[in-house]
Design a protein around this motif. Structure first.
Motif, short mmCIF file in Angstrom:
data_model
loop_
_atom_site.label_atom_id
_atom_site.label_comp_id
_atom_site.label_asym_id
_atom_site.label_seq_id
_atom_site.Cartn_x
_atom_site.Cartn_y
_atom_site.Cartn_z
N GLU A 26 0.83 -1.21 0.00
CA GLU A 26 0.00 0.00 0.00
C GLU A 26 0.86 1.26 0.00
O GLU A 26 0.61 2.20 -0.76
CB GLU A 26 -0.91 -0.01 1.23
N LEU A 27 1.90 1.28 0.85
CA LEU A 27 2.78 2.45 0.90
C LEU A 27 3.56 2.63 -0.40
O LEU A 27 3.78 3.76 -0.84
CB LEU A 27 3.74 2.34 2.09
N HIS A 86 2.48 1.78 -3.40
CA HIS A 86 1.52 2.35 -4.36
C HIS A 86 1.35 3.85 -4.14
O HIS A 86 1.39 4.64 -5.09
CB HIS A 86 0.16 1.66 -4.26
N LYS A 87 1.18 4.24 -2.88
CA LYS A 87 1.01 5.67 -2.58
C LYS A 87 2.26 6.47 -2.93
O LYS A 87 2.17 7.55 -3.50
CB LYS A 87 0.67 5.86 -1.10
N ARG A 147 2.56 7.06 -6.63
CA ARG A 147 1.63 8.08 -7.14
C ARG A 147 2.12 9.49 -6.82
O ARG A 147 1.74 10.44 -7.50
CB ARG A 147 0.23 7.84 -6.58
N LEU A 148 2.96 9.63 -5.80
CA LEU A 148 3.49 10.95 -5.44
C LEU A 148 4.67 11.36 -6.33
O LEU A 148 5.13 12.50 -6.24
CB LEU A 148 3.93 10.97 -3.98
N SER A 191 9.47 9.32 -0.33
CA SER A 191 8.03 9.40 -0.09
C SER A 191 7.55 8.20 0.72
O SER A 191 6.73 8.34 1.64
CB SER A 191 7.27 9.46 -1.42
N LEU A 213 5.56 8.39 4.26
CA LEU A 213 4.27 7.74 4.41
C LEU A 213 4.32 6.69 5.53
O LEU A 213 3.38 6.53 6.30
CB LEU A 213 3.82 7.10 3.09
#
Length: 194
Positions: A31-32, A34-35, A38-39, A124, A128
């Protein structure tokens, strides 16, 4: 955990060298990732890859790869066996590791962009994770920068090692250290006089 402003999050994040034994769920890591991806608008599909070591067997294999070459080097042969055992236990006890590699492109510009995108994604990812109470240490030590280690982690011919994020939950964050003021790293490009 309370949500921090981005500036506070950046200011308060620390490198964590001591984790507790709470497991880091693989789903959270994905999940991290993926996030974090996207950043980073410059991250293109196929420009980086990660290897996850979160099981006891995978962590042991990673640590064996890290220490094998080091223990056989000139400097490593001077390190007492008990100290190597301490290193091995310390890194094996870390709940999870993410090894990041960038893709080697057809030219230097592409290589640099892929490497920079992977580094930006890792930063990032750390921020996160910090927001979730997950601490990390970004490792690029020269003692692991060798062919034996690269083979052990499965680095491909078209890839470049970027670093390892050792991660786990922490009980206490270290205090901040004194930072170099930005002005000391600042240079103004002057008009050239003839």
């Amino acid at each position: 955990m309370e949500h921090l402003s981005l500036a506070a999050l950046i200011r308060e994040r620390r490198s964590i060298r001591k984790c507790n034994s709470a497991p880091v769920e693989q789903e959270l890591v994905v999940e991290l990732l993926h996030k974090a991806t996207r950043l980073q608008p410059s991250v293109e599909a196929g420009s980086w890859r990660v290897v996850y070591a979160g099981t006891p067997e995978a962590r042991k294999r990673l640590v064996d790869c890290m220490l094998k070459e080091m223990s056989q080097s000139k400097l490593g042969k001077l390190i007492p066996g008990k100290l190597l055992d301490v290193f091995k236990k310390r890194f094996t006890d870390i709940p999870a590791h993410v090894i990041v590699m960038s893709t080697v492109g057809p030219d230097r510009l592409t290589n640099d962009r892929n490497y920079a995108a992977a580094c930006g994604m890792m930063q990032s990812f750390q921020l996160l994770g910090w927001e979730q109470g997950l601490g990390m240490l970004w490792d690029t030590e020269s003692m692991i920068q060798n062919e034996g280690f690269f083979r052990g982690i499965g680095l491909r011919e078209d890839e470049r090692f970027v670093g390892i994020l050792h991660m786990g939950y922490y009980d206490k964050a270290p205090r901040s250290r004194k930072r170099t003021p930005a002005e000391q790293k600042w240079t103004v490009l002057q008009r050239q006089t003839t």
